[in-house]
Write a protein that holds these residues in place. Sequence first.
Motif, mmCIF file in Angstrom:
data_model
loop_
_atom_site.group_PDB
_atom_site.id
_atom_site.type_symbol
_atom_site.label_atom_id
_atom_site.label_comp_id
_atom_site.label_asym_id
_atom_site.label_seq_id
_atom_site.Cartn_x
_atom_site.Cartn_y
_atom_site.Cartn_z
ATOM 1 N N VAL A 109 0.798 -1.345 -0.041
ATOM 2 C CA VAL A 109 0.308 -0.013 -0.022
ATOM 3 C C VAL A 109 0.962 1.211 0.357
ATOM 4 O O VAL A 109 0.388 2.758 -0.624
ATOM 5 C CB VAL A 109 -0.778 -0.045 1.116
ATOM 6 C CG1 VAL A 109 -1.874 1.200 1.525
ATOM 7 C CG2 VAL A 109 -1.794 -1.391 1.675
ATOM 8 N N THR A 110 1.920 1.238 0.774
ATOM 9 C CA THR A 110 2.813 2.042 0.313
ATOM 10 C C THR A 110 4.304 1.669 0.674
ATOM 11 O O THR A 110 4.119 0.572 1.502
ATOM 12 C CB THR A 110 2.033 3.524 1.878
ATOM 13 O OG1 THR A 110 2.730 4.109 1.784
ATOM 14 C CG2 THR A 110 1.504 2.874 3.212
ATOM 15 N N VAL A 111 5.039 2.402 1.286
ATOM 16 C CA VAL A 111 6.624 2.370 2.032
ATOM 17 C C VAL A 111 6.329 3.648 3.971
ATOM 18 O O VAL A 111 6.248 4.362 2.818
ATOM 19 C CB VAL A 111 7.637 2.520 1.067
ATOM 20 C CG1 VAL A 111 9.306 2.680 1.444
ATOM 21 C CG2 VAL A 111 7.976 1.223 0.106
ATOM 22 N N VAL A 112 6.954 2.695 4.540
ATOM 23 C CA VAL A 112 6.723 3.434 5.317
ATOM 24 C C VAL A 112 8.544 3.352 6.300
ATOM 25 O O VAL A 112 8.844 2.060 6.362
ATOM 26 C CB VAL A 112 5.520 3.271 6.485
ATOM 27 C CG1 VAL A 112 6.393 4.138 7.632
ATOM 28 C CG2 VAL A 112 4.590 4.001 5.798
ATOM 29 N N GLY A 113 9.622 4.102 6.652
ATOM 30 C CA GLY A 113 10.759 4.590 6.851
ATOM 31 C C GLY A 113 10.336 4.803 8.698
ATOM 32 O O GLY A 113 9.899 6.092 8.423
ATOM 33 N N ILE A 114 11.039 4.512 9.290
ATOM 34 C CA ILE A 114 11.374 4.526 10.873
ATOM 35 C C ILE A 114 12.297 4.805 11.527
ATOM 36 O O ILE A 114 13.246 3.882 11.294
ATOM 37 C CB ILE A 114 10.078 3.021 11.676
ATOM 38 C CG1 ILE A 114 9.055 3.291 10.626
ATOM 39 C CG2 ILE A 114 9.707 3.784 13.214
ATOM 40 C CD1 ILE A 114 7.866 2.221 11.184
ATOM 41 N N ARG A 115 12.403 5.783 12.266
ATOM 42 C CA ARG A 115 13.883 5.803 12.874
ATOM 43 C C ARG A 115 13.568 5.884 14.705
ATOM 44 O O ARG A 115 12.579 7.107 14.048
ATOM 45 C CB ARG A 115 14.883 6.635 12.470
ATOM 46 C CG ARG A 115 15.851 6.923 13.276
ATOM 47 C CD ARG A 115 17.033 7.744 12.549
ATOM 48 N NE ARG A 115 18.119 7.961 13.283
ATOM 49 C CZ ARG A 115 18.106 9.492 13.830
ATOM 50 N NH1 ARG A 115 17.023 10.554 13.986
ATOM 51 N NH2 ARG A 115 19.487 9.801 14.902
ATOM 52 N N ALA A 116 13.384 5.681 15.101
ATOM 53 C CA ALA A 116 13.587 5.914 16.276
ATOM 54 C C ALA A 116 14.360 6.441 17.185
ATOM 55 O O ALA A 116 15.532 5.491 17.267
ATOM 56 C CB ALA A 116 12.572 4.049 17.600
ATOM 57 N N HIS A 117 15.018 6.931 18.187
ATOM 58 C CA HIS A 117 16.130 7.269 19.068
ATOM 59 C C HIS A 117 15.394 8.335 19.785
ATOM 60 O O HIS A 117 14.384 9.337 19.944
ATOM 61 C CB HIS A 117 16.976 8.050 18.086
ATOM 62 C CG HIS A 117 16.369 9.563 17.091
ATOM 63 N ND1 HIS A 117 16.746 10.668 17.480
ATOM 64 C CD2 HIS A 117 15.107 9.735 15.690
ATOM 65 C CE1 HIS A 117 15.111 11.181 16.742
ATOM 66 N NE2 HIS A 117 14.911 10.925 15.937
ATOM 67 N N GLY A 118 16.138 7.733 20.904
ATOM 68 C CA GLY A 118 15.858 9.278 22.248
ATOM 69 C C GLY A 118 14.365 9.108 22.420
ATOM 70 O O GLY A 118 14.295 7.624 22.964
ATOM 71 N N THR A 119 13.162 9.484 22.554
ATOM 72 C CA THR A 119 12.328 10.193 22.582
ATOM 73 C C THR A 119 11.153 10.752 22.009
ATOM 74 O O THR A 119 10.590 11.170 22.328
ATOM 75 C CB THR A 119 12.275 11.106 24.544
ATOM 76 O OG1 THR A 119 12.324 12.718 23.655
ATOM 77 C CG2 THR A 119 12.804 10.819 25.102
ATOM 78 N N VAL A 120 12.036 10.375 20.353
ATOM 79 C CA VAL A 120 11.056 10.418 19.731
ATOM 80 C C VAL A 120 11.317 9.341 18.385
ATOM 81 O O VAL A 120 12.230 8.797 18.744
ATOM 82 C CB VAL A 120 11.340 12.049 19.198
ATOM 83 C CG1 VAL A 120 11.087 13.177 19.439
ATOM 84 C CG2 VAL A 120 12.744 12.214 18.335
#
Length: 129
Positions: free
Chosen positions: A38-49
């Motif tokens: 359906v879509t391409v989703v990039g995620i980067r979790a770091h610190g509190t965000v």
Amino acid sequence: MASSMTLSPELTVEEVLGTLIARGYRFLHPRDANGEVVTVVGIRAHGTVIDVVRLDGEDDVTAMRMPHDEDDVLQPTTVLWSSSGAMQPVVGDLLSLGDEDYTPHYSHRGGGCWVRGESGRAKWLMATA
């Protein structure tokens, strides 16, 4: 806050995705009931965000920064920063953010991890200790 980063308009989708991967983004590919992406989703979790970039098309990209404790990163209830439009300027703006820009100040740093689920879905599990 960091200044805007300019990505060349000549960069291909693959080159932009490679730039995001080099910056630590992991990708999900949500699928419909028939198994089609359906879509391409990039995620980067770091610190509190958590930073999320959703690519629905080269001219239909949305990037967001949200608190680490959002339940649904694809439809967050709290967005700290966002941009939408064509791929190169939106991704450039996202990559220009400093790690501390638009960061909520919690009394403790959040921790946790992404756990892979069915059909390419993932869920953020917050650390309890």
